[in-house]
Design a protein around this motif. Structure first.
Motif, short mmCIF file in Angstrom:
data_model
loop_
_atom_site.label_atom_id
_atom_site.label_comp_id
_atom_site.label_asym_id
_atom_site.label_seq_id
_atom_site.Cartn_x
_atom_site.Cartn_y
_atom_site.Cartn_z
N GLY A 173 8.43 8.04 -8.74
CA GLY A 173 9.50 8.83 -8.14
C GLY A 173 9.76 8.49 -6.69
O GLY A 173 10.66 9.07 -6.06
N HIS A 174 8.97 7.57 -6.12
CA HIS A 174 9.21 7.13 -4.75
C HIS A 174 10.59 6.48 -4.67
O HIS A 174 11.06 5.85 -5.63
CB HIS A 174 8.12 6.13 -4.36
N PRO A 175 11.30 6.61 -3.56
CA PRO A 175 12.64 6.01 -3.44
C PRO A 175 12.68 4.51 -3.73
O PRO A 175 13.73 3.99 -4.14
CB PRO A 175 13.02 6.31 -1.98
N LEU A 176 11.56 3.79 -3.53
CA LEU A 176 11.54 2.36 -3.77
C LEU A 176 11.02 2.00 -5.16
O LEU A 176 11.02 0.82 -5.53
CB LEU A 176 10.67 1.66 -2.72
N ALA A 177 10.57 2.98 -5.93
CA ALA A 177 10.02 2.70 -7.25
C ALA A 177 11.12 2.30 -8.22
O ALA A 177 12.26 2.75 -8.12
CB ALA A 177 9.29 3.94 -7.78
N GLY A 178 10.77 1.40 -9.15
CA GLY A 178 11.70 1.03 -10.21
C GLY A 178 12.78 0.06 -9.82
O GLY A 178 13.75 -0.09 -10.55
N LYS A 179 12.63 -0.60 -8.67
CA LYS A 179 13.64 -1.58 -8.26
C LYS A 179 12.93 -2.72 -7.53
O LYS A 179 11.84 -2.52 -6.97
CB LYS A 179 14.70 -0.93 -7.37
N PRO A 180 13.53 -3.91 -7.51
CA PRO A 180 12.90 -5.03 -6.79
C PRO A 180 12.74 -4.70 -5.30
O PRO A 180 13.63 -4.10 -4.69
CB PRO A 180 13.87 -6.19 -7.01
N LEU A 181 11.62 -5.11 -4.76
CA LEU A 181 11.32 -4.85 -3.35
C LEU A 181 11.76 -6.04 -2.52
O LEU A 181 11.45 -7.19 -2.82
CB LEU A 181 9.82 -4.60 -3.18
N THR A 182 12.53 -5.78 -1.45
CA THR A 182 12.98 -6.83 -0.53
C THR A 182 12.09 -6.81 0.72
O THR A 182 11.41 -5.81 1.00
CB THR A 182 14.43 -6.59 -0.11
N GLY A 188 10.63 -1.44 5.89
CA GLY A 188 11.16 -0.13 6.22
C GLY A 188 10.35 1.04 5.71
O GLY A 188 10.57 2.18 6.14
N ALA A 189 9.41 0.78 4.81
CA ALA A 189 8.56 1.86 4.29
C ALA A 189 7.51 2.25 5.32
O ALA A 189 7.15 1.48 6.21
CB ALA A 189 7.90 1.42 2.99
N LEU A 190 6.99 3.47 5.19
CA LEU A 190 5.84 3.91 5.98
C LEU A 190 4.58 3.53 5.22
O LEU A 190 4.46 3.81 4.02
CB LEU A 190 5.90 5.41 6.22
N HIS A 191 3.62 2.93 5.91
CA HIS A 191 2.48 2.31 5.23
C HIS A 191 1.15 2.98 5.58
O HIS A 191 0.96 3.49 6.69
CB HIS A 191 2.38 0.83 5.60
N VAL A 192 0.22 2.92 4.61
CA VAL A 192 -1.17 3.25 4.85
C VAL A 192 -1.98 2.00 4.51
O VAL A 192 -1.75 1.36 3.48
CB VAL A 192 -1.64 4.46 4.01
N SER A 234 2.13 11.27 -1.48
CA SER A 234 3.07 11.19 -0.36
C SER A 234 4.12 10.12 -0.64
O SER A 234 4.16 9.52 -1.71
CB SER A 234 2.32 10.84 0.93
N ASP A 235 4.96 9.88 0.34
CA ASP A 235 5.94 8.79 0.26
C ASP A 235 5.46 7.55 0.99
O ASP A 235 6.25 6.64 1.28
CB ASP A 235 7.29 9.24 0.83
N LEU A 236 4.18 7.48 1.30
CA LEU A 236 3.64 6.29 1.94
C LEU A 236 3.48 5.17 0.92
O LEU A 236 3.30 5.40 -0.28
CB LEU A 236 2.28 6.59 2.57
N LEU A 254 0.27 5.17 -10.27
CA LEU A 254 1.07 4.55 -9.22
C LEU A 254 1.96 3.45 -9.79
O LEU A 254 1.65 2.82 -10.81
CB LEU A 254 0.15 3.96 -8.14
N GLU A 255 3.08 3.21 -9.11
CA GLU A 255 3.99 2.12 -9.45
C GLU A 255 3.58 0.88 -8.65
O GLU A 255 3.29 0.97 -7.45
CB GLU A 255 5.42 2.51 -9.10
#
Length: 305
Positions: A173-182, A188-192, A234-236, A254-255
């Motif tokens: 359900g993360h905004p970047l899930a289910g699509k190719p990552l550029t 632009g993502a927040l990282h841990v 989280s959205d990290l 996790l995706e």
């Protein structure tokens, strides 16, 4: 010359306690105290001295510690050479230093089999030290290291177990899930990050900067398990090894996303000290580890992976 004194000295320097050393060797505390007195006489040195509630080794004891271990390991190997290992009768503890991903893989793939084939064998899994100059193989803290081994001490023997790939992971359900990552989406993502030394930067940042990009790392966690738990809640975005971390990635739902950067494959290796190279029990144990990790599970997969 009583070589049994070396066995007692080894136990005393490891345990730094007369009582604990006595328990380890199956002796009474008074008997170990008498043995320590003999060791002190033989070395003309106190060997262990009281410091508050504990005992600490003298400089002379520290200087001979590794030589004592090497002599004992070689003597055991000398008597064992040529003898096949009877796993069902083997009673020994093996210690491995590894981060939590290989440790989890070993716990789930190695230990269940050993309970049936070698019930007298115990395995101790220790975390990697945050200090790069901790020579756990040389000082006898561990029998094996399983990790990315890039600059081992010159005497360390190293064998590559398998090659893995670093992947990005996000919650379902993360905004970047289910699509190719550029590259821009990754940056632009927040990282841990996972870093036993608390670092907020890694090789991926160099690859991003080569493209004129930077990412925001908001947290560093000491283990992959802790970092991925945070990702799941989280959205990290986090990173993990696709094969070694497959069980944990799947368990947390996790995706997996392929990282859109040029990063080399990661070699996970096994290292050991030469004094253990020909010891039959150690060779048998390395074969068990090889079988457990060399045939690692298929990597966790997801969109673009």
């Amino acid at each position: 010359m009583d070589l049994n004194l070396l066995i007692a000295l080894d136990a005393l320097l490891d345990e730094r306690s007369v009582t604990a050393a006595a328990d380890r060797l199956g002796l009474s505390a008074p008997a170990m105290s008498r043995t320590l007195a003999r060791i002190r006489t033989a070395f003309s040195d106190p060997i262990l001295v009281r410091s508050g509630r504990s005992m600490v080794p003298t400089p002379r004891a520290e200087a001979v510690r590794q030589e004592v271990k090497a002599l004992l390991d070689r003597s055991r190997a000398l008597f064992a050479e040529g003898r096949p290992v009877d796993a069902a009768r083997l009673e020994q503890t093996f210690t491995i230093v590894a981060n939590d991903l290989p440790s989890t893989a070993l716990a789930t793939r190695l230990l269940p089999g050993l309970q049936h084939s070698a019930p007298g064998v115990s395995v101790v899994l220790l975390p990697e030290s945050p200090h790069p100059d901790d020579f756990v193989l040389r000082d006898g803290t561990a029998d094996l290291e399983i990790r990315i081994i890039t600059a081992p001490p010159p005497e360390t023997l190293v064998e590559t177990l398998f090659t893995d790939e670093m992947v990005a992971v996000v919650r379902r359900g993360h905004p970047l899930a289910g699509k190719p990552l550029t590259p821009a989406g990754f940056a632009g993502a927040l990282h841990v990050l996972t870093s036993r030394r608390g670092r907020l930067r890694g090789p991926l940042d160099d690859a991003l900067e080569a493209k004129g990009l930077r990412r925001r790392v908001v947290a560093a966690m000491p283990t992959f398990a802790a970092a991925l738990q945070l990702v799941a809640a989280s959205d990290l975005m986090g990173q993990a090894l696709a094969r070694t971390g497959a069980h944990l990635i799947t368990a947390l739902g996790l995706e997996v996303l392929r990282i859109p950067l040029r990063i080399p494959p990661i070699e996970i290796s096994m290292g050991w000290h030469p004094r253990h190279d020909n010891d039959p029990a150690q060779r048998w144990f390395r074969e068990q580890v090889r079988a457990a990790l060399g045939g690692d599970a298929a990597p966790a997969t997801g969109h673009g992976a």
